[in-house]
Design a protein around this motif. Sequence first.
Motif, mmCIF file in Angstrom:
data_model
loop_
_atom_site.group_PDB
_atom_site.id
_atom_site.type_symbol
_atom_site.label_atom_id
_atom_site.label_comp_id
_atom_site.label_asym_id
_atom_site.label_seq_id
_atom_site.Cartn_x
_atom_site.Cartn_y
_atom_site.Cartn_z
ATOM 1 N N TYR A 164 10.338 -10.029 0.461
ATOM 2 C CA TYR A 164 9.505 -9.086 1.594
ATOM 3 C C TYR A 164 10.098 -8.661 2.799
ATOM 4 O O TYR A 164 10.341 -7.744 3.202
ATOM 5 C CB TYR A 164 8.063 -9.493 1.861
ATOM 6 N N SER B 67 1.830 -8.043 7.319
ATOM 7 C CA SER B 67 1.950 -7.837 6.320
ATOM 8 C C SER B 67 2.476 -9.370 6.765
ATOM 9 O O SER B 67 2.372 -10.622 6.629
ATOM 10 C CB SER B 67 2.254 -7.493 5.451
ATOM 11 N N ASN C 23 0.810 -1.406 -0.179
ATOM 12 C CA ASN C 23 0.428 -0.232 0.055
ATOM 13 C C ASN C 23 0.469 1.058 0.156
ATOM 14 O O ASN C 23 0.601 2.244 -0.957
ATOM 15 C CB ASN C 23 -1.044 0.197 1.344
ATOM 16 N N THR D 273 -2.232 -6.914 -2.621
ATOM 17 C CA THR D 273 -2.670 -5.474 -2.283
ATOM 18 C C THR D 273 -3.283 -6.271 -0.319
ATOM 19 O O THR D 273 -3.767 -6.184 0.278
ATOM 20 C CB THR D 273 -3.300 -3.675 -2.105
ATOM 21 N N LEU D 274 -4.345 -6.956 -1.353
ATOM 22 C CA LEU D 274 -5.539 -8.203 -0.750
ATOM 23 C C LEU D 274 -4.679 -8.883 0.283
ATOM 24 O O LEU D 274 -5.535 -10.054 0.367
ATOM 25 C CB LEU D 274 -6.761 -7.573 -1.218
#
Length: 444
Positions: free
Chosen positions: A102, A317, A26, A222-223
């Motif tokens: 990530y 996340s 995001n 993103t979801l």
Amino acid sequence: MAQRETWTSRIGFIFAAVGSAVGLGNIWSFPFQTAANGGAAFLVVYLLAVFLIGFPTMMVEFVIGRRGEQNPVAAFGKLGYGNWSFAGGLGVLSTLVTLSFYSVVGGWVLSYIVGSATGAYFGDAGAYFGSVASGPTAIAAHGIFMLVTIGIVASGVTDGIERATKFMIPAILVLLVALGAWATTLDGASAGYSYYLSPDFSVIANNFGSIVPPAMGQAFFTLSLGFSVMIAYSSYLGRDDSLPADGGAIVVVNTMVALLAGFVVFPLLFATGGAEGAGGGAGTAFIAIAGAFGQLPAGGAIGFVFFAVLLFAALSSSISLLEVPVSYVTENYGYSRSTTAVAMGLGIALIGVPATFGTSWLGFYNDVVFKLLLPISVFLLAVFVGWVADTEAVDELGRGSTIGESFTTAWLWWVRVVVPLAVVVTLYLGIDALYTGLTNGAYF
Ligand code: PFF
């Protein structure tokens, strides 16, 4: 066998799922993808992808998860379709690959928090990025980020994940609103808003093929869709919650965070130049954003807050990315949660080490997930729910909610036809881009 943990409340589930959704995607990737793809034109396509394809797909994962009440691999067997377990397994594989890089980017964020405090990026933002994005600093920061992730997941679903996200999500929202208010005072604010919010529809029409794949990939990423995360998280959910209502809340909050990030980043970029520099790839957004902070009064303090927000988002996340393989291994093989979290976290950290050698590896990992694994996963799940377990899916969607039969029927047909078609187009364009990148030496 030990009793499965469940969320302590519906709101606990929503926080955790929003935590998974709200992330680097995001606040870092969304603005830079927007900058790379023509500003507001991208925003329009992205929003359509989120609401028209993302939301129905989230319901797909929710019905599998809640009905299956198991980790994303075992859930298919519990539903009576054990030969579809590979579809859940593919999502688990994606979490491994994604968490590996990530966490490397999470490590960069840590270095930027330090750099904001010490002023290390103020002079030459590009050189600072070069010094922290690869090499020993990058490896160390990647390791620290992973250790924190492991610590939260090892503490469990309620004591670790739920508690951490209940703190981090409100903090992210409050701080982003404050940053957005600060951004209104910048000289570049109006130019930034107009780039971000006034779409030029001819840009969409002329660049359809190049805008759709990143917009769809970004919507799924993103979801947190296509990673089996929403299957895992909804498996801890009570029977009497409304899936569409919960999913709607998650999608709306996640979209708000991305939009707010744009309201911070675009005025900032236009205050010191423009958005073009930010759209070049993984590193350019960091360089452009930090470069802008470095030139503004109190930029260090405000940059510190910005990167702290980014760190919370990344952590909320990364814990979901680790939770999925950990829940799979603990439930299937009976190892303890903490041992599994440590072993898997460290193993995944090792897979990520090549991404600390340079941004081209990182870009390659990222593209394999975005362009290949995610669309294939979503395609399989949509076909499974739409055509194989359709009766169970429709029943589960209606359970605990007041939505009528016309909604569930419309959803079913949407999932049967529109979602797979949209994903196949995306996959075709994505594979083409990946192939071109591999053959023209864009990665290695
Ligand atoms: N949704 C996260 C983001 O936008 O940064 C990324 C992500 C987290 C993807 C967890 C998938 C996932 F399972």
